[in-house]
Every structure is written in C-alpha cells, then in structure tokens.
Design an enzyme around this catalytic site. Structure first.
Site, PDB file in Angstrom:
ATOM      1  N   HIS A   1     -65.142  46.324 -48.242  1.00  0.00           N
ATOM      2  CA  HIS A   1     -66.285  45.684 -48.438  1.00  0.00           C
ATOM      3  C   HIS A   1     -66.884  44.852 -47.324  1.00  0.00           C
ATOM      4  O   HIS A   1     -67.633  43.977 -47.470  1.00  0.00           O
ATOM      5  CB  HIS A   1     -66.225  44.947 -49.717  1.00  0.00           C
ATOM      6  CG  HIS A   1     -65.949  45.945 -50.926  1.00  0.00           C
ATOM      7  ND1 HIS A   1     -66.792  46.931 -51.364  1.00  0.00           N
ATOM      8  CD2 HIS A   1     -64.786  45.608 -51.775  1.00  0.00           C
ATOM      9  CE1 HIS A   1     -66.143  47.366 -52.463  1.00  0.00           C
ATOM     10  NE2 HIS A   1     -65.038  46.847 -52.677  1.00  0.00           N
TER      11      HIS A   1
ATOM     12  N   CYS B   1     -53.135   8.163 -41.437  1.00  0.00           N
ATOM     13  CA  CYS B   1     -52.881   6.753 -41.009  1.00  0.00           C
ATOM     14  C   CYS B   1     -51.798   6.135 -41.861  1.00  0.00           C
ATOM     15  O   CYS B   1     -51.711   6.329 -43.040  1.00  0.00           O
ATOM     16  CB  CYS B   1     -54.010   5.814 -40.818  1.00  0.00           C
ATOM     17  SG  CYS B   1     -55.474   6.253 -40.085  1.00  0.00           S
TER      18      CYS B   1
ATOM     19  N   TRP C   1     -54.560   8.522 -38.002  1.00  0.00           N
ATOM     20  CA  TRP C   1     -55.185  10.081 -37.963  1.00  0.00           C
ATOM     21  C   TRP C   1     -56.690   9.652 -37.656  1.00  0.00           C
ATOM     22  O   TRP C   1     -57.412   8.965 -38.753  1.00  0.00           O
ATOM     23  CB  TRP C   1     -54.840  10.570 -39.238  1.00  0.00           C
ATOM     24  CG  TRP C   1     -55.399  12.040 -39.371  1.00  0.00           C
ATOM     25  CD1 TRP C   1     -54.958  13.067 -38.862  1.00  0.00           C
ATOM     26  CD2 TRP C   1     -56.551  12.457 -39.999  1.00  0.00           C
ATOM     27  NE1 TRP C   1     -55.431  14.284 -38.955  1.00  0.00           N
ATOM     28  CE2 TRP C   1     -56.801  13.937 -39.710  1.00  0.00           C
ATOM     29  CE3 TRP C   1     -57.560  11.798 -40.475  1.00  0.00           C
ATOM     30  CZ2 TRP C   1     -57.741  14.758 -40.046  1.00  0.00           C
ATOM     31  CZ3 TRP C   1     -58.679  12.519 -41.071  1.00  0.00           C
ATOM     32  CH2 TRP C   1     -58.721  13.853 -41.139  1.00  0.00           C
TER      33      TRP C   1
ATOM     34  N   LYS D   1     -50.680  29.003 -43.227  1.00  0.00           N
ATOM     35  CA  LYS D   1     -49.517  28.427 -42.618  1.00  0.00           C
ATOM     36  C   LYS D   1     -49.817  28.929 -40.904  1.00  0.00           C
ATOM     37  O   LYS D   1     -49.547  28.169 -39.878  1.00  0.00           O
ATOM     38  CB  LYS D   1     -48.099  28.986 -42.936  1.00  0.00           C
ATOM     39  CG  LYS D   1     -47.575  28.679 -44.291  1.00  0.00           C
ATOM     40  CD  LYS D   1     -46.818  27.157 -44.304  1.00  0.00           C
ATOM     41  CE  LYS D   1     -48.078  26.293 -44.697  1.00  0.00           C
ATOM     42  NZ  LYS D   1     -48.375  25.901 -45.840  1.00  0.00           N
TER      43      LYS D   1
ATOM     44  N   ARG E   1     -48.270  10.690 -41.246  1.00  0.00           N
ATOM     45  CA  ARG E   1     -49.214  10.534 -41.685  1.00  0.00           C
ATOM     46  C   ARG E   1     -50.396  10.680 -40.718  1.00  0.00           C
ATOM     47  O   ARG E   1     -51.813  10.560 -41.085  1.00  0.00           O
ATOM     48  CB  ARG E   1     -49.417   9.191 -42.491  1.00  0.00           C
ATOM     49  CG  ARG E   1     -48.452   9.298 -43.447  1.00  0.00           C
ATOM     50  CD  ARG E   1     -48.438   7.774 -43.947  1.00  0.00           C
ATOM     51  NE  ARG E   1     -49.508   7.391 -44.983  1.00  0.00           N
ATOM     52  CZ  ARG E   1     -49.800   7.506 -46.208  1.00  0.00           C
ATOM     53  NH1 ARG E   1     -48.619   7.865 -47.104  1.00  0.00           N
ATOM     54  NH2 ARG E   1     -50.697   7.195 -46.935  1.00  0.00           N
TER      55      ARG E   1
ATOM     56  N   ASN F   1     -55.780   1.597 -43.312  1.00  0.00           N
ATOM     57  CA  ASN F   1     -55.536   3.061 -43.768  1.00  0.00           C
ATOM     58  C   ASN F   1     -56.625   3.339 -44.756  1.00  0.00           C
ATOM     59  O   ASN F   1     -56.990   2.631 -45.685  1.00  0.00           O
ATOM     60  CB  ASN F   1     -54.203   3.294 -44.428  1.00  0.00           C
ATOM     61  CG  ASN F   1     -54.274   4.564 -45.078  1.00  0.00           C
ATOM     62  OD1 ASN F   1     -54.805   5.633 -44.580  1.00  0.00           O
ATOM     63  ND2 ASN F   1     -53.313   4.845 -45.895  1.00  0.00           N
ATOM     64  N   GLY F   2     -57.581   4.043 -44.349  1.00  0.00           N
ATOM     65  CA  GLY F   2     -58.843   4.608 -45.397  1.00  0.00           C
ATOM     66  C   GLY F   2     -60.310   4.582 -44.767  1.00  0.00           C
ATOM     67  O   GLY F   2     -60.068   4.750 -43.629  1.00  0.00           O
TER      68      GLY F   2
ATOM     69  N   GLU G   1     -52.035  31.641 -48.494  1.00  0.00           N
ATOM     70  CA  GLU G   1     -50.810  30.672 -47.936  1.00  0.00           C
ATOM     71  C   GLU G   1     -50.317  30.877 -46.643  1.00  0.00           C
ATOM     72  O   GLU G   1     -50.182  30.203 -45.805  1.00  0.00           O
ATOM     73  CB  GLU G   1     -49.870  30.440 -49.217  1.00  0.00           C
ATOM     74  CG  GLU G   1     -48.628  29.572 -48.687  1.00  0.00           C
ATOM     75  CD  GLU G   1     -48.971  28.143 -48.464  1.00  0.00           C
ATOM     76  OE1 GLU G   1     -50.080  27.764 -48.423  1.00  0.00           O
ATOM     77  OE2 GLU G   1     -47.990  27.491 -47.776  1.00  0.00           O
TER      78      GLU G   1
ATOM     79  N   GLU H   1     -52.442  27.022 -39.278  1.00  0.00           N
ATOM     80  CA  GLU H   1     -52.114  25.297 -39.004  1.00  0.00           C
ATOM     81  C   GLU H   1     -51.121  25.084 -37.835  1.00  0.00           C
ATOM     82  O   GLU H   1     -51.401  24.327 -37.099  1.00  0.00           O
ATOM     83  CB  GLU H   1     -51.146  24.931 -40.390  1.00  0.00           C
ATOM     84  CG  GLU H   1     -52.073  24.693 -41.341  1.00  0.00           C
ATOM     85  CD  GLU H   1     -51.162  24.051 -42.621  1.00  0.00           C
ATOM     86  OE1 GLU H   1     -50.238  24.864 -42.968  1.00  0.00           O
ATOM     87  OE2 GLU H   1     -51.242  22.894 -43.071  1.00  0.00           O
TER      88      GLU H   1
ATOM     89  N   LYS I   1     -50.109  14.673 -42.749  1.00  0.00           N
ATOM     90  CA  LYS I   1     -49.414  15.055 -43.997  1.00  0.00           C
ATOM     91  C   LYS I   1     -49.905  14.674 -45.302  1.00  0.00           C
ATOM     92  O   LYS I   1     -50.207  15.342 -46.387  1.00  0.00           O
ATOM     93  CB  LYS I   1     -48.218  14.627 -43.719  1.00  0.00           C
ATOM     94  CG  LYS I   1     -47.233  15.169 -45.063  1.00  0.00           C
ATOM     95  CD  LYS I   1     -46.406  16.368 -44.818  1.00  0.00           C
ATOM     96  CE  LYS I   1     -45.852  17.119 -45.930  1.00  0.00           C
ATOM     97  NZ  LYS I   1     -46.013  18.602 -46.105  1.00  0.00           N
TER      98      LYS I   1
HETATM   99  C1  F6R Z   1     -50.641  22.767 -45.758  1.00  0.00           C
HETATM  100  C2  F6R Z   1     -50.620  21.510 -46.421  1.00  0.00           C
HETATM  101  C3  F6R Z   1     -51.939  21.072 -46.940  1.00  0.00           C
HETATM  102  C4  F6R Z   1     -51.644  20.256 -48.290  1.00  0.00           C
HETATM  103  C5  F6R Z   1     -53.021  19.711 -48.776  1.00  0.00           C
HETATM  104  C6  F6R Z   1     -52.614  19.101 -50.125  1.00  0.00           C
HETATM  105  O1  F6R Z   1     -49.544  23.237 -45.230  1.00  0.00           O
HETATM  106  O2  F6R Z   1     -49.844  20.984 -46.358  1.00  0.00           O
HETATM  107  O3  F6R Z   1     -52.886  22.152 -47.119  1.00  0.00           O
HETATM  108  O4  F6R Z   1     -51.167  21.196 -49.240  1.00  0.00           O
HETATM  109  O5  F6R Z   1     -53.459  18.704 -48.015  1.00  0.00           O
HETATM  110  O6  F6R Z   1     -51.787  18.009 -50.264  1.00  0.00           O
HETATM  111  P1  F6R Z   1     -50.876  17.618 -51.446  1.00  0.00           P
HETATM  112  O7  F6R Z   1     -50.060  18.653 -51.947  1.00  0.00           O
HETATM  113  O8  F6R Z   1     -49.992  16.436 -50.736  1.00  0.00           O
HETATM  114  O9  F6R Z   1     -52.083  17.189 -52.318  1.00  0.00           O
END
Ligand code: F6R
Length: 614
Positions: free
Chosen positions: A509, A2, A75, A490, A27, A99-100, A486, A493, A609
């Site tokens: 295993h 949010c 969000w 990606k 956000r 927000n929260g 990672e 997501e 984000k």
């Molecule tokens: C994946 C992604 C999330 C962030 C995670 C931590 O692409 O962006 O997994 O890495 O939410 O966010 P930060 O780095 O802002 O603490």
C-alpha cells in the site's frame, strides 16, 4: 532526564559526588557539573560538557577540601549542551542543580533581568537561582527564600541548593521530578533515585510531590505541600538489587540481553510463585489483589511510551486472543490529549521500566480523574508511577542501565501475558487445553530464551553487511508486527540508521516504493497460520532485490529455501512465546550494528534512560 546528587558531612565530597553521578549518567550525558563549599566558605563550581569522565578529569586535578556539595548530569532541554548551560547554575550567594522543566521561566527571566540580575545561560533553571537570590537580597533566610521561590515556579523540578554562607546546609524541593534523601552516619545524601544513593547508604526516604526540605549532616526536615512539617517513611534499600556492573560484557546492553534468561525466570516466579508450589491448574497461580474485579470488566486501556508501548501492542494480541473484552492502547503523549471515553470503573494499565516517565504519569493521573482503577507494571518499586497506582506489579528485571531497553521489555511481556490469562480465566472463557498450554509456555520461557540467545555470533556477521545502510525496513504480521516496531526502534536508537516498521501486508500500500538493493529488510515470520501470507510479501521484496534478513523457525526457513541468504533460526513458537523469541535477534542485531559502527551503545546520542519531561 538529568540526575542530581547532594552530599553533606562527608570528606572528599568531590570524589563521592562523582560516584553518585556515574550511577546517574544513564539519565543524561550532555554535560556534568558539581558545586561545593571550599574550606574557607567560598563556592566552587566545576562543569564540563560531555560525559562524567570529562568532569572527573578536571575534578581530580584540583586541590579540594570540602564536605558539602551538589552534582548534576544533564540531558539538555533548554539551551545547547555547552558549559554555560551545564549545571550547577550559580549566583554570588548560591549554587543550584535542577531536574525538570520550569514552564514559566520566560516571564521570570524578564522580571529578574529587569532587576539587573546577570543571566549567563539559556536555561530555564537559571531563573530559580536568581529568584532565590532575589529573595535572599530582600532579607529572607535561606529556607524562606527557597520556599517563596518554588511557590512561583510552574512545571517540574527536583532541586538541590547550597549557599556560600551556610557550610552545613542543603535545601531542596520536589515537584514532578523524583528525589530521595539518604541517611548515613554523620552524613546525609540526596539523589534522583535509589541507584544514585546506593553508592552511599542503604537507608533512604522518598520525597512526595510538593515537598520542600533542608538537610544538615545530622538529619533532614521535610515540609509537605500544605506547609506542615512531616516525617516520610524511611526504608532500607536492597543494595544487591541496586548495584549493577558490566561484569565480563563489553556493554551493559549486551549484559542485559543475556540476563534475560534469569530475569524472565524471576518474573515468572514472581507472578506465579512457581517456586513454592507446582500449579495444578490456573486457580493455584492466579492470585491477585482483590482490588480489581476482572469478571465485570468491559474495557481495559493500556498506555505507555517507547518500548514499553510496544509491550502494550503485544498484549493487545494476547488479550484479544484469550478474552472477550474491549481493549484500547495508546502512547501516553497522545492518549492524554485525546478525549478517550472511559466508563467509570474501567481498568487502566500503565507500563514503565523507570516508573518515572512524565507522559505516562500524566496519562495515569488523567485516567484516575476519570474513575479508572490504576494497575501499573513497573521495574522500579517506589517510583512515582508505582506510588500513584492502586495496584502495582513489578518486573524482576533488576536495574536496566543500557539506555536502549531490552530485558525490561521481555519482563513486561511476562506480566502482560499473565494479565491476559488472568482476564480470560476470571471471565470463564479459558478452555482446559489452553490453560495447560499457557502454564507450560510460561514454565518453558527461560529455557527457550536461553536457546534463542545461542545464535548471536551469526547476527554479528549479518550486522556487518548493513552498517553502511541509510535506511532499513522491519516487517511482521500478527503478534510479530509489534516486534518489528520494537526491532526498528532498537536499530535507530543505537545505530542511528533510519528504520521503519510496517505490518507486512501494508508494504504493497505504499512503502514498497522504498525498496531497492540498498535497503535491508528484516522480516519476522515464524511458521504459523500467517506464514504463507508473510512469505508472499517477502517474495515481493526479494523480487525488488532488497537484502532480506529472515527471522523464523526451521520450518519457516526451509519453506523459503535458499532464496534468502541471511537467515536467523529461532525455536518453534506459539502465539504466546513468539514475541519473546523474535525480539531477541532484533536486540542482538541492533547491538552488533551499533558496535560495528563504533557508536556508544549504552549511551546513544540525544537519549536518556528516564524521560521525566513531557
Ligand atoms: C527504548 C526505550 C524508551 C523507553 C521509553 C519509556 O529503548 O528505552 O523508548 O521504553 O522512554 O520508558 P519507561 O519504560 O521507563 O516508561
């Protein structure tokens, strides 16, 4: 999670609110809304589900004359992403954005419903609107009503409230969720972050935990958690830093992937100050605030979430490779609910792009309580994690707008590599040849990244072969294992294909049972001392007819010969450059799969984000 904006004293407030909301859309994008005071003093609320463009269409079709308003992009936490649950929430007296998460909302809702207040949504937020209204109905003035209401809230909130009888007033509060006040000419602004405020002004102050404030068009007054009126430091924002658009790229994510050459150079310059001096040896370049005594350090704890956590996993390999020190890593949401032993005076390192991730922040506070020195690596100066740390180091990635993190990750790796070197150097265990190799690796990184980005079109062709897949496997050994994790993150997501990462040696295993011709298997296998072992694992997969995509250097690809059709060549690596060069194709590959599936690459479903709820 949010985003909120507020404006007071600016004509065409609705258009201005839209500008700020667009900057905050990263956000959350389940719904968006705004409330403003009409010229006759009435409250008007506009909300739409989905992206800001949906709200924009409705707003621009209205005849609005107002100079005070608040806006929100959501969000969803409590309640489905529909119009009733969208913010602003409102009563006959006020409109509010939040927000929260309010943890005690159920009790409050029972209490307020019993008094006859007609709840319209399933959200936790609506209780705040009715609680403040209840205090107003008891005769309290607006500020006192909000003060009394927030004193009853448990949880996290950044709030902004406007009132139908007050044309020159926004009241708000911050507890656990970020909020900043912007100062303009005859106008004041409010935003979840500096990025939102950058649409309006370069002058701002960050609110502290427990702050309550009111603002009018000529200024703001802030009361701290002890009930004292205080002045928060006013800062000037570097608008060039805050501003970001897609340029000629189709998506922010692609732009951010290709920006890595420049941003990594900036971060290398930042840590080593290479611009000003050519280092002769590590002593010249390992300046560090004196707060941390690396020589006596026995244990280092690294904590983060998501992609930032995978950066910790890479760092573990580097630190163990270079220095005799015990190292613990964990995801923040687990770490703080275990009871990890931490000797007084240890070092705890927190990694976060946003600097606002609630789980990471909670873990930081936990470590502080247990006497750890706090070092943070963040991309956003003045973020909460930065401000609560003893020492912060700043990745120079610039704003990362694409929800899937790319450039923040590689920039975190630069600082973590430097940290590993620093620890080894201070502990007197770094041999001269290794010092030279490390300096050279860091200096070469931007060039190597540029080279690593050359083959991106080939990845599009390979991506087109797996868009139909239901599941994919990612394999790596050694320092390529966290890159497999990672890469899988990606892919899931943004392409919504289930992807799972395994240490290559673990396949036999259990997970190899999943493999058949329908499963793409992305293998990271640079030609190093682990190559032969990984090559055997790849053979085992080929024998089960899986579609292998091999990411390796020339020697590795040659060694596998024409058994593998889908081959991506990366430059020759060493243990320090390997993660930078293997992650690039993983990022680009996921990007193309998502584009070919016509998904929203920059704003994938269900994600936001900045994750400011636990
Ligand atoms: C994946 C992604 C999330 C962030 C995670 C931590 O692409 O962006 O997994 O890495 O939410 O966010 P930060 O780095 O802002 O603490």
């Amino acid at each position: 999670m949010c985003g909120i904006v507020g404006i007071i004293g600016k004509p065409n407030v609705e258009k201005e609110l839209l500008k700020g909301l667009k900057k905050l859309e990263y956000r959350g994008y389940d719904s968006a809304g705004m409330a403003f005071l009409d010229k006759d003093g009435g409250l008007r609320i506009l909300k739409e589900t989905g992206k800001i463009v949906n709200l924009e269409e409705v707003v621009l079709a209205q005849d609005i004359e107002s100079t005070v308003g608040i806006g929100h992009t959501r969000w969803a936490t409590h309640g489905a992403p529909n119009r009733d649950n969208a913010h602003p929430h409102f009563t006959d007296k006020l409109a509010l954005v939040h927000n929260g998460i309010i943890e005690n909302y159920k009790e409050l809702r029972v209490e307020l419903s019993a008094k006859g207040y007609p709840f319209r949504s399933e959200t936790d937020t609506e209780v705040i609107a009715w609680l403040v209204t209840d205090y107003l109905n008891q005769g309290l003035k607006e500020f006192n009503a909000v003060e009394k209401a927030v004193a009853r809230l448990k949880g996290a909130y950044a709030l902004a409230i406007i009132f139908n009888r007050c044309p020159d007033l926004i009241i708000g509060a911050r507890q656990g969720s970020p909020l900043a006040i912007g100062y303009g000419e005859d106008a004041m602004y409010l935003g979840s972050d500096a990025l939102a405020l950058s649409s309006y002004t370069d002058t701002l102050c960050y609110l502290e935990e427990g702050d309550l404030f009111f603002m009018k068009k000529r200024g703001a007054k802030i009361k701290d958690k002890h009930g004292r009126w205080v002045a928060r430091k006013i800062k000037t924002l570097d608008l060039a830093q805050a501003d970001s658009d897609k340029g000629d790229f189709d998506h922010y994510m692609l732009k951010e992937i290709f920006e890595q050459t420049q941003t990594i150079k900036k971060t290398v310059d930042y840590v080593f100050d290479l611009k000003k001096k050519t280092p002769k040896d590590l002593k010249d370049i390992l300046g560090f605030p004196a707060e941390i005594d690396f020589r006596s350090l026995k244990k280092i704890t690294l904590v983060a979430c998501g992609t930032s956590y995978y950066a910790c996993c890479v760092a573990k390999y580097w630190i163990e490779h270079l220095a005799p020190i015990s190292i613990e890593i964990d995801v923040a949401s687990e770490f703080r609910y275990r009871t990890p032993f931490m000797e007084e005076g240890g070092l705890a390192v927190f990694i976060s792009q946003s600097g606002e991730t609630a789980d990471t922040l909670a873990a930081l506070r936990y470590c502080k309580k247990y006497g750890q020195k706090i070092l943070s690596i963040v991309n956003v100066p003045e973020s909460t994690i930065d401000r609560e740390s003893d020492v912060s180091l700043f990745t120079q990635a610039g704003p990362e707008i694409g929800v899937a993190s790319t450039k923040a990750f590689t920039n975190q790796l630069v600082i973590l590599l430097w940290l590993a070197v620093k620890i080894a150097f201070e502990k007197n265990v770094l041999k001269e040849e290794k010092q030279d190799k490390l300096i050279q690796t860091l200096k070469d990184l931007p060039g190597l990244i540029e080279e690593g980005l050359q083959d991106s079109k080939k990845l599009e062709v390979i991506a087109s072969k797996i868009t139909h897949a239901k599941t994919a496997l990612y394999l790596g050994r050694g320092i390529s294992y966290p890159i497999a994790m990672e890469g899988a993150l990606k892919l899931k997501e943004i392409s919504y294909i289930h992807a799972e990462a395994y240490a290559a040696g673990e396949m036999k295993h259990g997970p190899i049972a999943l493999v058949d011709e329908s499963v793409p298997v992305v293998c990271f296998a640079p030609f190093n001392q682990l190559f032969e072992k990984t090559a055997s694992n790849i053979e085992e997969i080929i024998a089960r007819k899986a579609n292998v995509i091999l990411i390796s250097d020339k020697e590795g690809l040659d060694a596998m010969g024409d058994k593998i059709e889908n081959r991506i060549e990366i430059p020759k690596t060493n243990i320090f450059s390997e993660p930078f060069l293997t992650v690039l194709p993983a990022q680009i590959f996921a990007y193309y799969v998502a584009v070919l599936k016509e998904n929203n690459v920059d704003q994938p479903r269900n994600l936001a984000k900045s994750v400011t709820v636990e």
